[in-house]
Enzyme design. Structure first.
Site, short mmCIF file in Angstrom:
data_model
loop_
_atom_site.label_atom_id
_atom_site.label_comp_id
_atom_site.label_asym_id
_atom_site.label_seq_id
_atom_site.Cartn_x
_atom_site.Cartn_y
_atom_site.Cartn_z
CB ALA A 160 -35.21 44.48 71.40
N GLY A 170 -35.97 38.75 71.66
CA GLY A 170 -37.17 39.14 72.62
C GLY A 170 -38.51 37.98 72.20
CD GLU A 221 -34.70 36.95 75.55
OE1 GLU A 221 -34.97 37.96 74.84
OE2 GLU A 221 -33.85 36.82 76.39
CD GLU A 253 -31.28 37.90 71.77
OE1 GLU A 253 -31.00 37.08 71.32
OE2 GLU A 253 -32.41 38.32 72.10
#
Ligand code: NAD
Length: 727
Positions: free
Chosen positions: A69, A117, A120, A140
């Site tokens: 992110a 992300g 993910e 994270e």
């Protein structure tokens, strides 16, 4: 063309396969910024409407796949309330679920780093193929949050709860072979074969050889674990991870709890649990500081890169002195691939230096980080020598001989005469002024400080000290070399103690005052360790060595007599001085504030020592009562105040560099973000009030500067307040 955005394109091939490519314009890497997520949503919508699509390949046109992110958006976002954050993640869950539910098979072609992300997104695809040089991971928890876009739900279903817990709570970047082993990816190929491999998988899925629906169903169903397995996996992991992460870092444990709570649920309900926990963690102070730290680290690294880009090549170096520091510097340079001459005046010292390098390389071999060929190559990068032959083509020299100004001046002048006119000369001195050492040199512009920390192979910081006459070229070459050695350089200006020791010694000053007023030093250690320091001040003094501490303290007192010349009240001697006078030098001779015994692995273990307590007792002047908070304030205020002064005096350029240097150089608790972050977190006004009260009793070491008082009055802070932006 199915979709064309600024950063994402979707093109349909003749065989019906759609190729979705991430390629953020004007950026070196792809990040999932809010804009990127919006584009991704639009691209998926266009895909859903396109006719005759037979499959989807997701890849990137950059070297990395997607690095995660956009962390620069975090502070602004995380100031919003929990409901906002839950909604935000629920929306992204919806987008990623759309990807997972597409009416045709999908595969992620992971060409490079896929983190957070980015990882993910690949988990929402049916299949993953990975380049052998790529890495995959969910880091994270290192930022005080947890994977919030489905990572806590999909990863355990894909690779098992135990493996997922290891990946998520450790925040590791996993190599391709490791990812394949646990089943996180379906195939690993070389980078140039990646697209073909992805297309092959889709072909097999469409031919019915691979069942992509079955893949989806595993990710969308509860985790298959019976009650006993659940107990074994989750409870054991929680105990282990709690021990490792410590009480100040809640995210790794929360992540395990989220995986556990969601284990019995289907996709959407498990995702709702994840979203809620994410929002809670995003609002913690720890998260705020860890995100701040990440941003500061990026700034420091960017500055380092800018310097290094202007540097002449540093291909061959030399270190003078093969002692504790010289040996460590030679090892680190050789290990990271820059050949180095190691010069000493004693053969035994050279042998000891080499032996240490061999030992450290042996450990790398044991851990599988280096092959035996690589170890041999690294060792051949160190050339021990007793003479100055071969110094003519050396690009940079680090002087690391004994800490004696006369010896250093002589050695520096001697070596300067042998070097090329453009070579850079540096000193690893910890206490001698760079300007003083430059005074006798013919080319002072080529000279600066290069201050490593002990042990060199473990400590990430290198202070690069610019003297009055130091040229930009010399700073650039030194920064470049530090980076080649895998270190984080911070450029500072010359002053007694430079940045890090100048800030550390007032902390020891605070310690001496506390002890003088009757605080038990073991208690002070415990309180400061609980606060987050890797070791308390007394223990740290034992590690630094009382001789070094006494010497450096004298230098600081001379440099800043107004506040650092400490007159101990009771008999004129501080506890540190008393230790030194009694030859209690610390770890190096087995006794200081503690006594040291060898543990089973042969490492020094500290034990309480009555004699040390009796000695410290002699330094006690009055007997005060201190709460834990009193102890923290009395230790932290002088340290923080000196960091403020260094910034005001232009010793360090930015708050971010000051804070990172303290975290990397002396282990300032990272989750507190550094000294200036710490003042911001307390509130400048509160900090100033606290400092003023303490200064009344304890003197100038605690006194806030005019400028800081002014900042307090105006409501200013060191880092921008993001609370009002982006709302
Ligand atoms: N030890 C630390 O924690 C630490 C940390 C940061 C900086 N430093 C600084 O690093 C420098 C070296 O410290 P150290 O702890 O490695 O010392 P050390 O005593 O372990 O090593 C010094 C080495 O220099 C050699 N030497 C002396 N004169 C020499 C000469 N003319 N030419 C070549 N070699 C010579 C000695 O034989 C010895 O091997 C000092 O300036 C010290 O202040 C030390």
């Amino acid at each position: 063309m199915i979709y064309q955005g600024n950063a994402i394109t979707v093109v349909q091939r003749d065989d019906g396969i759609a190729m979705l490519t991430f390629d953020a314009q004007d950026e070196s890497v792809n990040t999932l910024s809010s804009k990127m997520i919006e584009e991704f949503e639009a691209a998926l919508a266009a895909l859903g409407e396109a006719a005759n699509v037979k499959g989807l390949v997701i890849t990137s046109a950059k070297d990395a796949f997607i690095v995660g992110a956009d962390i620069t958006e975090f502070h602004g976002m995380f100031r919003r309330d929990e409901d906002f954050l839950v909604d935000m993640n629920t929306r992204v869950h919806g987008i990623f679920n759309t990807l997972e539910d597409l009416p045709f098979p999908s595969v992620a072609a992971i060409n490079g780093l896929a983190l957070g992300g980015g990882c993910e997104i690949t988990l929402a695809c049916d299949f993953r193929v990975m380049s052998d040089s790529a890495k995959l991971g969910l880091p994270e928890t290192k930022l005080g949050i947890l994977p919030g876009w489905g990572g806590c739900v999909r990863l355990p279903r894909l690779i098992g709860a135990d493996n997922a817990i290891e990946w998520i709570s450790g925040g590791t970047e996993n190599r391709a072979d490791a990812a394949l082993k646990v089943g996180a990816v379906d195939a690993v190929v070389s980078g140039d074969a990646l697209e073909a491999a992805a297309l092959d998988i889709l072909g097999r899925a469409n031919a019915g050889e691979l069942d992509h629906q079955a893949r989806r169903s595993v990710k969308q169903s509860p985790l298959m674990l019976n009650a006993i397995e659940q107990m074994m996996v989750f409870e054991t992991a929680k105990g282990y991870v709690a021990g490792k992460a410590g009480p100040h870092y809640p995210a790794p444990i929360e992540a395990i709890k989220v995986i556990q709570k969601g284990a019995g649920e289907g996709r959407e309900r498990a995702q709702a649990i994840e979203a809620k926990a994410f929002a809670k963690l995003a609002k913690t102070d720890v998260c705020y500081h860890l995100v701040g730290l990440f941003l500061s680290d990026q700034l420091v690294k960017k500055k380092g890169k800018q310097y290094a880009n202007q540097a002449a090549a540093v291909n061959k170096t030399a270190v003078l002195g093969a002692g504790i520091m010289g040996g460590g510097i030679a090892y680190q340079s050789a290990y990271k691939g820059t050949p180095i001459l190691m010069k000493d005046i004693k053969e035994e010292a050279l042998q000891l230096g080499l032996q240490e390098a061999r030992k450290l390389l042996g450990k790398q071999l044991e851990r599988g980080r280096l092959s035996s060929d690589q170890v041999a190559e690294a060792l051949s990068n160190i050339r021990p020598t007793l003479s100055y032959g071969d110094f003519g083509d050396v690009d940079l020299v680090v002087e690391a001989v004994v800490e004696n100004p006369k010896v250093k001046e002589a050695v520096l002048a001697e070596v300067e005469g042998l070097l090329d006119d453009n070579a850079t000369l540096t000193s690893n001195t910890s206490t001698i002024s760079i300007d003083r050492l430059a005074a006798n040199l013919k080319r002072p512009e080529n000279f600066c400080g290069m201050h490593f920390f002990n042990p060199v192979h473990r400590m990430p910081l290198v202070e690069v000290i610019r003297g009055e006459k130091t040229s930009d070229a010399a700073v650039a070459a030194t920064v470049a070399y530090a980076r080649q050695m895998g270190k984080t350089p911070v450029v500072v200006n010359d002053c007694p103690g430079f940045l890090v020791n100048r800030v550390l010694f007032p902390y020891f000053g605070g310690f001496s005052l506390l002890v003088e007023q009757g605080a038990d030093f073991e208690r002070v250690d415990k309180v400061m360790e609980k606060f987050g320091w890797p070791m308390g001040p007394a223990y740290l003094l034992d590690v630094v060595g009382m001789d070094t501490a006494v010497h450096a303290q004298a230098v600081m007192a001379e440099g800043f007599p107004d506040r650092m010349a400490q007159e101990a009240k009771n008999g004129g001697k501080t506890a540190i001085q008393r230790m030194y006078d009694e030859d209690r030098l610390g770890q190096k001779n087995g006794k200081g504030f503690y006594r040291y015994e060898e543990d089973k692995k042969g490492k020094p273990k500290k034990v309480s020592d009555e004699q040390a307590h009796a000695l410290v007792e002699e330094a006690v002047d009055t007997r005060g009562e201190f709460s834990d908070d009193d102890i923290i304030a009395r230790m932290m205020v002088p340290l923080c105040m000196e960091a403020v002064r260094c910034l005001e005096d232009g010793i360090v350029a930015t708050p971010a560099e000051a804070d990172m240097a303290l975290i990397y150089g002396i282990g300032f608790p990272p989750f507190r973000g550094g000294a200036l972050h710490y003042i911001d977190a307390l509130g400048v006004e509160t900090f100033v009030a606290q400092a003023e009260t303490l200064a009344e009793e304890l003197g100038p070491l605690y006194r806030p500067t005019e400028r800081l008082r002014d900042m307090a009055a105006k409501g200013e802070r060191f880092y921008p307040d993001t609370s009002e932006s982006d709302q």
